[in-house]
Design an enzyme around this catalytic site. Sequence first.
Site, PDB file in Angstrom:
ATOM      1  N   HIS A 155       4.330  -1.896  32.630  1.00 37.66           N
ATOM      2  CA  HIS A 155       3.362  -0.791  32.627  1.00 37.66           C
ATOM      3  C   HIS A 155       1.913  -1.285  32.503  1.00 37.66           C
ATOM      4  O   HIS A 155       0.991  -0.575  32.850  1.00 37.66           O
ATOM      5  CB  HIS A 155       3.714   0.270  31.578  1.00 37.66           C
ATOM      6  N   HIS A 209       3.854  -8.587  29.656  1.00 38.25           N
ATOM      7  CA  HIS A 209       2.471  -8.104  29.743  1.00 38.25           C
ATOM      8  C   HIS A 209       1.435  -9.238  29.744  1.00 38.25           C
ATOM      9  O   HIS A 209       0.535  -9.264  30.581  1.00 38.25           O
ATOM     10  CB  HIS A 209       2.175  -7.144  28.590  1.00 38.25           C
TER      11      HIS A 209
END
Length: 487
Positions: free
Chosen positions: A175, A237
Amino acid sequence: MSKDKRPCDFTIFGVLGDLSRRKLFPALYQLDRAGLLHDDTRVIGVARHKISQDEFIATIRQSLDTFITGPLEQEVVERLLARLIYVLINLDAPGEYHALCEIIDQKQRVLINYFAVAPSLFDDICAGLARADIVTPQARVVMEKPIGRDLASSEEINDVIGRVFNEDQIYRIDHYLGKETVMNLLALRFANSIFTANWDHNTIDHVQITVAEQVGIEGRWGYFDQAGQLRDMVQNHLMQILTLVAMEPPVNLRGDSLHNEKIKVLKALRPITMENIEDKVVRGQYNSGFIKGKAVPGYLDEKGGNPHSSTETFVAIRVDIDNWRWADVPFYLRTGKAMATKRSEVVINFKQQPHNIFADSYRHLPPNKLIIRLQPDEGVEIEMLNKEPGIGEGVRLQRTMLDLSFSEAFANERIADAYERLILEIMRGSQVLFVHRDEVKRSWTWIDSIQEAWAQCGEPPRPYPAGSWGPVASVALLAKDGREWEE
Ligand code: BG6
């Protein structure tokens, strides 16, 4: 970049779960509100709960109420709810998936299969879809992290999906790639010659990437304790941010061009092993402390926790990239839970001036910094030296900031949530913001080597008080190279 304008059958497996209610429906609402959903797009919810279509709609209505901040536009809510269709399927019963055949219409719409469930169910869902014969070459599949807990388990998951879908049909979500500022890294680097031309070992001294969270584990012990901060945050991430900062200019903005460049960076990461781990990695675990003036328990005292756990909640790493561009330019990564503040940023530290004409007054000139604030308070700052105005003797220098704050510069623009952007890109059929199988493979290979070295040395993580910037050893990690963290 492909821009598919066709309507979709956006099918969510595990539609009553947390991800779907917290993230996917609020994102679909915002897309609908912005006029970005095709009129004929439908949202098909699949789960094993025996509820009626009306009950399903009531549940989603309630989720929108709960998870969207600010007033809801009722017209948009009704429009979105009118797109919903509920299908009851026991996800682990491949024989039941034929129920979808009567609903899905691939002549009119693109089929998107969003797996909002634990990876242990992927195999059954894929088998069910294949048995119902609804996986055409145009169908797409979306999967979330965690993609395994090491290389071997991630390969198993990717094999399961890969038996039914080709790589160009698979959208692996990280995300962070949907965040406005993360994608802005590409714009900064490749749309501005001032940066493009000054982005290598000739001008840059080192790079820092910090992703600090203020929250602790808070009820997620079961998952987190098996993972730890290295698997939970760095493997995905931080690695994604690192590759975007470090990669060579891609030939264009297509998915395959970006993936190729990111994979080259991952291939060039110097392995961290038993031999060098002491010098390169700091592992921490928070104990009790204060956050925003409130006393918070330590990781081991959290409810439902194992008081003997040696799982890390903090990690700082010196990463070396063995290629021409980054020779002798370390990337320092740090990320942790229960830290002093929530802050994610990339700091590019430029080199010192080779010759100092102000040496009479200043023995050292502080080098320039480019600070890219990813969240919160998104923006870009350049720290530079200016002459202090005045006519006194000599030249007095002052550190000043060129500050581009997104909330001021783009005051009328709402910053979209990562899921809005990602869902839209899936509907458009663009893989730019998604993770290729080879990226997953390479980053797990690098992470596994650190995990193995930790397992061999068997040292417990170093404690740090909740509400701080991590263990003192993380300061020492940079200090021994003559550097310090940006605070
Ligand atoms: C998730 C991690 O992927 O990212 C969580 O599993 C973490 O542990 C979260 O809290 C952080 O995301 P964000 O968008 O709040 O920075």
